[in-house]
Design an enzyme around this catalytic site. Structure first.
Site, PDB file in Angstrom:
ATOM      1  N   SER A  55     109.784  66.848   4.727  1.00  0.00           N
ATOM      2  CA  SER A  55     109.523  67.548   5.985  1.00  0.00           C
ATOM      3  C   SER A  55     109.009  68.965   5.769  1.00  0.00           C
ATOM      4  O   SER A  55     108.194  69.457   6.556  1.00  0.00           O
ATOM      5  CB  SER A  55     110.767  67.561   6.861  1.00  0.00           C
ATOM      6  OG  SER A  55     111.839  68.201   6.201  1.00  0.00           O
TER       7      SER A  55
ATOM      8  N   HIS B 170     111.883  73.950   6.642  1.00  0.00           N
ATOM      9  CA  HIS B 170     110.758  73.775   7.563  1.00  0.00           C
ATOM     10  C   HIS B 170     110.008  75.095   7.740  1.00  0.00           C
ATOM     11  O   HIS B 170     108.775  75.132   7.690  1.00  0.00           O
ATOM     12  CB  HIS B 170     111.256  73.291   8.923  1.00  0.00           C
ATOM     13  CG  HIS B 170     111.814  71.909   8.891  1.00  0.00           C
ATOM     14  ND1 HIS B 170     112.492  71.361   9.955  1.00  0.00           N
ATOM     15  CD2 HIS B 170     111.809  70.955   7.933  1.00  0.00           C
ATOM     16  CE1 HIS B 170     112.870  70.136   9.649  1.00  0.00           C
ATOM     17  NE2 HIS B 170     112.471  69.869   8.421  1.00  0.00           N
TER      18      HIS B 170
END
Length: 117
Positions: A14, A69
């Protein structure tokens, strides 16, 4: 960023996906004229997707690594700024389509400091 800031393990891809999103945001900002009418939907879709994913990571009990992230997103912005394509229109072909040339940042800096065109 994740290693220093998050108590949760960074697992999965991610952060890399957020890096691609960051690179696409930087590309969109730099090439607004090239994208034309599609610029607004391009940017709103990217930023909405990133915002929703960050929001899911902030829900109570979530073990999502938001620092991973964020680090990926910022890394994508920076790398795209440094080595991403910088398209310039040099003319139009017979069918009316733009002809583009890429001039990366390092080439622009070399031209500027060397005095050559």
């Amino acid at each position: 960023m994740s290693f220093a800031m998050s108590p949760y393990p960074a697992v999965g891809a991610s952060g890399a996906i957020f890096g691609l999103m960051g690179a696409m945001v930087e590309f969109g900002l730099r090439n607004e004229k090239l994208l034309g009418n599609q610029y607004g939907s391009f940017m709103s879709t990217l930023l909405m997707n990133a915002g929703i994913n960050f929001a899911f990571g902030m829900t109570p009990g979530s073990r999502v690594d938001n620092f991973g992230h964020l680090g990926g997103f910022l890394g994508g912005l920076v790398i795209s700024f440094l080595v991403g394509p910088r398209y310039k229109t040099i003319g139009y072909d017979r069918s009316g389509r733009q002809q583009l040339v890429d001039e990366p940042l390092y080439k622009s800096l070399l031209k500027k400091f060397s005095g050559r065109d």
